[in-house]
Design a protein around this motif. Structure first.
Motif, PDB file in Angstrom:
ATOM      1  N   TYR A 105       0.817  -1.215   0.000  1.00 40.11           N
ATOM      2  CA  TYR A 105       0.000   0.000   0.000  1.00 40.11           C
ATOM      3  C   TYR A 105       0.854   1.271   0.000  1.00 40.11           C
ATOM      4  O   TYR A 105       0.306   2.368  -0.148  1.00 40.11           O
ATOM      5  N   THR A 106       2.169   1.104   0.159  1.00 37.48           N
ATOM      6  CA  THR A 106       3.038   2.272   0.200  1.00 37.48           C
ATOM      7  C   THR A 106       4.072   2.302  -0.908  1.00 37.48           C
ATOM      8  O   THR A 106       4.653   3.352  -1.180  1.00 37.48           O
ATOM      9  N   ARG A 107       4.323   1.157  -1.549  1.00 35.60           N
ATOM     10  CA  ARG A 107       5.338   1.094  -2.610  1.00 35.60           C
ATOM     11  C   ARG A 107       4.676   0.614  -3.893  1.00 35.60           C
ATOM     12  O   ARG A 107       4.160  -0.509  -3.970  1.00 35.60           O
ATOM     13  N   ALA A 108       4.745   1.458  -4.908  1.00 36.03           N
ATOM     14  CA  ALA A 108       4.032   1.179  -6.160  1.00 36.03           C
ATOM     15  C   ALA A 108       4.431  -0.155  -6.771  1.00 36.03           C
ATOM     16  O   ALA A 108       3.592  -0.863  -7.347  1.00 36.03           O
ATOM     17  N   ALA A 109       5.672  -0.534  -6.636  1.00 33.44           N
ATOM     18  CA  ALA A 109       6.139  -1.792  -7.225  1.00 33.44           C
ATOM     19  C   ALA A 109       5.494  -3.008  -6.576  1.00 33.44           C
ATOM     20  O   ALA A 109       5.501  -4.097  -7.153  1.00 33.44           O
ATOM     21  N   GLU A 110       4.926  -2.834  -5.383  1.00 33.35           N
ATOM     22  CA  GLU A 110       4.329  -3.955  -4.654  1.00 33.35           C
ATOM     23  C   GLU A 110       2.810  -3.897  -4.619  1.00 33.35           C
ATOM     24  O   GLU A 110       2.173  -4.721  -3.966  1.00 33.35           O
ATOM     25  N   TYR A 111       2.210  -2.940  -5.303  1.00 32.48           N
ATOM     26  CA  TYR A 111       0.764  -2.752  -5.234  1.00 32.48           C
ATOM     27  C   TYR A 111      -0.020  -4.018  -5.585  1.00 32.48           C
ATOM     28  O   TYR A 111      -1.097  -4.261  -5.049  1.00 32.48           O
ATOM     29  N   ASN A 112       0.486  -4.811  -6.485  1.00 32.90           N
ATOM     30  CA  ASN A 112      -0.253  -5.987  -6.940  1.00 32.90           C
ATOM     31  C   ASN A 112       0.122  -7.261  -6.182  1.00 32.90           C
ATOM     32  O   ASN A 112      -0.269  -8.357  -6.578  1.00 32.90           O
ATOM     33  N   ASP A 113       0.856  -7.097  -5.080  1.00 27.51           N
ATOM     34  CA  ASP A 113       1.315  -8.273  -4.337  1.00 27.51           C
ATOM     35  C   ASP A 113       0.243  -8.877  -3.445  1.00 27.51           C
ATOM     36  O   ASP A 113       0.408  -9.987  -2.937  1.00 27.51           O
ATOM     37  N   VAL A 114      -0.835  -8.151  -3.208  1.00 29.72           N
ATOM     38  CA  VAL A 114      -1.898  -8.674  -2.345  1.00 29.72           C
ATOM     39  C   VAL A 114      -3.237  -8.572  -3.064  1.00 29.72           C
ATOM     40  O   VAL A 114      -3.412  -7.758  -3.966  1.00 29.72           O
ATOM     41  N   SER A 115      -4.168  -9.406  -2.649  1.00 31.24           N
ATOM     42  CA  SER A 115      -5.514  -9.373  -3.221  1.00 31.24           C
ATOM     43  C   SER A 115      -6.344  -8.313  -2.510  1.00 31.24           C
ATOM     44  O   SER A 115      -5.917  -7.739  -1.499  1.00 31.24           O
ATOM     45  N   GLY A 116      -7.541  -8.087  -3.008  1.00 32.56           N
ATOM     46  CA  GLY A 116      -8.431  -7.109  -2.401  1.00 32.56           C
ATOM     47  C   GLY A 116      -9.285  -7.674  -1.295  1.00 32.56           C
ATOM     48  O   GLY A 116     -10.161  -6.973  -0.767  1.00 32.56           O
ATOM     49  N   PHE A 117      -9.029  -8.920  -0.899  1.00 35.18           N
ATOM     50  CA  PHE A 117      -9.825  -9.584   0.127  1.00 35.18           C
ATOM     51  C   PHE A 117      -8.887 -10.335   1.064  1.00 35.18           C
ATOM     52  O   PHE A 117      -7.721 -10.540   0.760  1.00 35.18           O
ATOM     53  N   THR A 118      -9.398 -10.756   2.216  1.00 33.93           N
ATOM     54  CA  THR A 118      -8.549 -11.557   3.093  1.00 33.93           C
ATOM     55  C   THR A 118      -8.201 -12.867   2.402  1.00 33.93           C
ATOM     56  O   THR A 118      -8.996 -13.417   1.640  1.00 33.93           O
ATOM     57  N   ASN A 119      -6.988 -13.351   2.677  1.00 24.96           N
ATOM     58  CA  ASN A 119      -6.493 -14.522   1.962  1.00 24.96           C
ATOM     59  C   ASN A 119      -5.461 -15.234   2.830  1.00 24.96           C
ATOM     60  O   ASN A 119      -4.361 -14.720   3.031  1.00 24.96           O
ATOM     61  N   PRO A 120      -5.789 -16.414   3.363  1.00 20.79           N
ATOM     62  CA  PRO A 120      -4.853 -17.136   4.229  1.00 20.79           C
ATOM     63  C   PRO A 120      -3.527 -17.478   3.557  1.00 20.79           C
ATOM     64  O   PRO A 120      -2.529 -17.694   4.250  1.00 20.79           O
TER      65      PRO A 120
END
Length: 585
Positions: A87-102
């Motif tokens: 959420y703070t580094r543009a290069a990592e923006y796509n590293d997580v989904s938009g929902f909780t994920n174990p």
């Protein structure tokens, strides 16, 4: 900065009130910046920042279990559980989904994308804890209209009897995706207006203790209440009043438009790219408005997502009493549609395919057995639509095409889609489900019918020999594209639009054997239980022709690239044509 130094919730424990205030501002700025660049669920997350800070200050995640519902409000939670970089580094923006994920973190207990499930899930965790002699806290956060779903009420009813630690945080921002609907929300408004003292209290009626926090964006007030309820031995609802979109004026002033938003200009809030036109949705809206004006018995039903066709507030107002939003309660909408149809009204219930999955029993029992001539519009039915594992929309063919009495159709162009809709609304013999195209022919390559009462009659798009391509719905155009590729190689393939997914045109299938030795079926869905398998089973009985089925395997996919997935399973015209040439050789 504080945010970039938080690797786990324990890093919050020594913070002062002022440090928490600064942290909340940093999180808010990071969310706004990130969404301005990549889009996402901005409104819900801006509203729950302080509550998330309070939760992770008081409770010991992941030992204490926190379940989010709807989990599109989990961005601040991810920021405080080791994923701040996303959420703070543009290069990592796509590293997580938009929902909780174990799969991402032990702090995410479930993969959750649909609504109204957290209390039921929490009840199971609490019961298992008690059986094992555990002492951890179980916390369910429910908001954004999820309380209107039937499962939430079922969960409340069970938890109210359990007599054990189960903390339900009701995040009440007075909004669903659009406005809230339902009698309970009038009573929730009374609770807000009376500081939680109103006599009518759903939660107490269910057997739960109840607490109210008037300012759910006050982290210090929340910390006090959460601390008092930590390790409680009886279930409690903590009702917090938050502001959806807090800290972003555009989102506060237009909570529906900013529930989820495309990338935008920070200064103006204007989207950086004009929204792409959705011709099928736009044509459906025009049809709905026109039909409502002509037929006072027509009604359009929605379940919290403006009907799956992006009905604007002005269009909903124009429909007036001919538009009903039942809240996030798809099962109720299906049964209500059956009742409407039985009483002579002409209902359409429209929602995304992924949410129709919740209605199987109502479709079978309340609609199909009773032959109620209601109309159901499934949208987002494509591998090219939503790609998160919780929102996949391509399982519908195997689910609904096998329900007796239900006529399921997959039109292939705007003109055919509207013709099918018009027939479905006017006829009184069958319950009808329509798979609204996501893509298809720009213009129908054949004259569009107006009458569809002669069931299971397929359409020959082009005549051919040696090979026939049966393209279902979205993939009829793909079949035509593959046929064009084959024509360059001297192969003149037949193209068939089956249109009906709930039955086979056996007469046509029989006739295809006369000129064709190879039949291909192409469907924008999973193969198991799908249309292609029905065709293969037919030819397995009658023989005389080879069949190949093209589609997706029975599995879950998550955050994939649609074009890459299509290539992996040979769902491109070039690959299909190449396969045909190999088969014929």
């Amino acid at each position: 900065m504080y945010l970039e130094n938080i690797n786990a919730p324990r890093d919050l424990r020594g913070y002062t009130a002022e440090q928490r205030r600064i942290l909340a501002q940093e999180m808010r700025e990071a969310l706004i910046e990130r969404t301005s660049l990549v889009g996402g669920h901005i409104g819900p997350n801006l509203g729950i920042i302080e509550a998330t800070i309070a939760l992770h200050t008081v409770f010991d995640s992941p030992r204490d279990k926190i379940i989010f519902d709807v989990s599109h409000q989990c961005y601040p939670h991810k920021m405080l559980t080791g994923r701040a970089g996303a959420y703070t580094r543009a290069a990592e923006y796509n590293d997580v989904s938009g929902f909780t994920n174990p799969d991402e973190s032990a702090h995410d207990i479930f993969n959750i994308g649909h609504t109204s499930t957290s209390i039921s899930l929490a009840s199971g965790l609490a019961k298992a804890r008690d059986l094992a002699g555990g002492t951890e806290n179980i916390i369910a956060i429910i908001g954004d209209g999820s309380m209107s779903g039937g499962e939430a009420l079922e969960g409340l009813n069970v938890v109210g009897e359990m007599g054990t630690n189960c903390i339900i945080v009701f995040n009440d921002n007075d909004q669903s995706i659009s406005e809230n609907h339902g009698g309970m929300y009038r009573k929730f408004k009374e609770l807000r207006e009376t500081n939680g003292q109103a006599e009518d209290n759903l939660f107490r009626a269910m057997g739960l203790r109840y607490r109210y926090v008037a300012d759910g964006n006050d982290a210090e007030a929340l910390i006090r209440v959460f601390s008092e309820e930590k390790d409680s031995t009886s279930p409690v609802v903590i009702h917090i009043h938050t502001t959806k979109g807090k800290g972003l004026s555009f989102a506060e002033n237009d909570p529906e438009g900013w529930h989820r938003h495309a990338p935008f200009h920070l200064e103006t809030g204007i989207a950086k790219k004009a929204a792409s036109s959705e011709p099928y949705a736009a044509a459906t809206v025009d049809f709905v408005l026109e039909t409502a004006r002509k037929n006072p018995n027509f009604i359009y039903l929605s379940a919290g997502i403006v009907g799956g066709i992006n009905l604007s507030p002005a269009q909903r107002a124009e429909l007036g009493s001919q538009y009903v939003d039942v809240g996030i309660a798809e099962e109720h909408a299906v049964a209500m549609a059956s009742g409407l149809a039985r009483a002579g009204a002409r209902p359409i219930f429209g929602t995304y395919s992924t949410f129709f999955q919740r209605t199987y029993d109502q479709m079978a029992q309340d609609v199909a057995i009773n032959r109620s001539p209601a109309v159901f519009l499934a949208t987002g039915t494509s591998l090219y639509r939503s790609t998160d594992v919780t929102h996949l929309g391509f399982y519908d063919i195997s689910i609904f095409s096998n329900i007796p009495n239900l006529v399921y159709l997959a039109p292939t162009s705007v003109a055919e889609h509207i013709a099918v809709l018009r027939w479905a609304v006017e006829q009184r013999e069958h319950p009808v489900m329509i798979r609204m195209p996501f893509s298809g022919y720009e213009e129908s390559p054949y004259p569009v019918r107006t009458d569809y009462r002669d069931l299971n009659k397929s359409i020959v798009v082009t005549e051919g020999r040696d090979v026939a391509l049966i393209g279902v719905g979205n993939f009829a155009a793909l079949a035509s594209e593959a046929a064009e590729e084959l024509a360059h190689e001297g192969i003149h393939a037949a193209v068939i639009n089956p249109l009906y997914l709930s039955g086979l045109d056996e007469q046509l299938l029989d006739s295809l054997k006369e000129k064709h030795s190879l039949i291909l079926t192409l469907e924008d869905g999973i193969l198991a239980g799908g249309f292609g398998q029905k065709v293969a089973a037919f030819y397995a009985r009658t023989g005389g022709v080879r069949v190949r089925n093209y589609g997706l395997p029975k599995k879950f996919f998550n955050r994939y690239t649609p074009a890459a997935l299509a290539r992996e399973y040979h769902l491109t015209a070039t690959q299909i044509a190449a396969d045909v040439l190999r088969e014929l050789a």
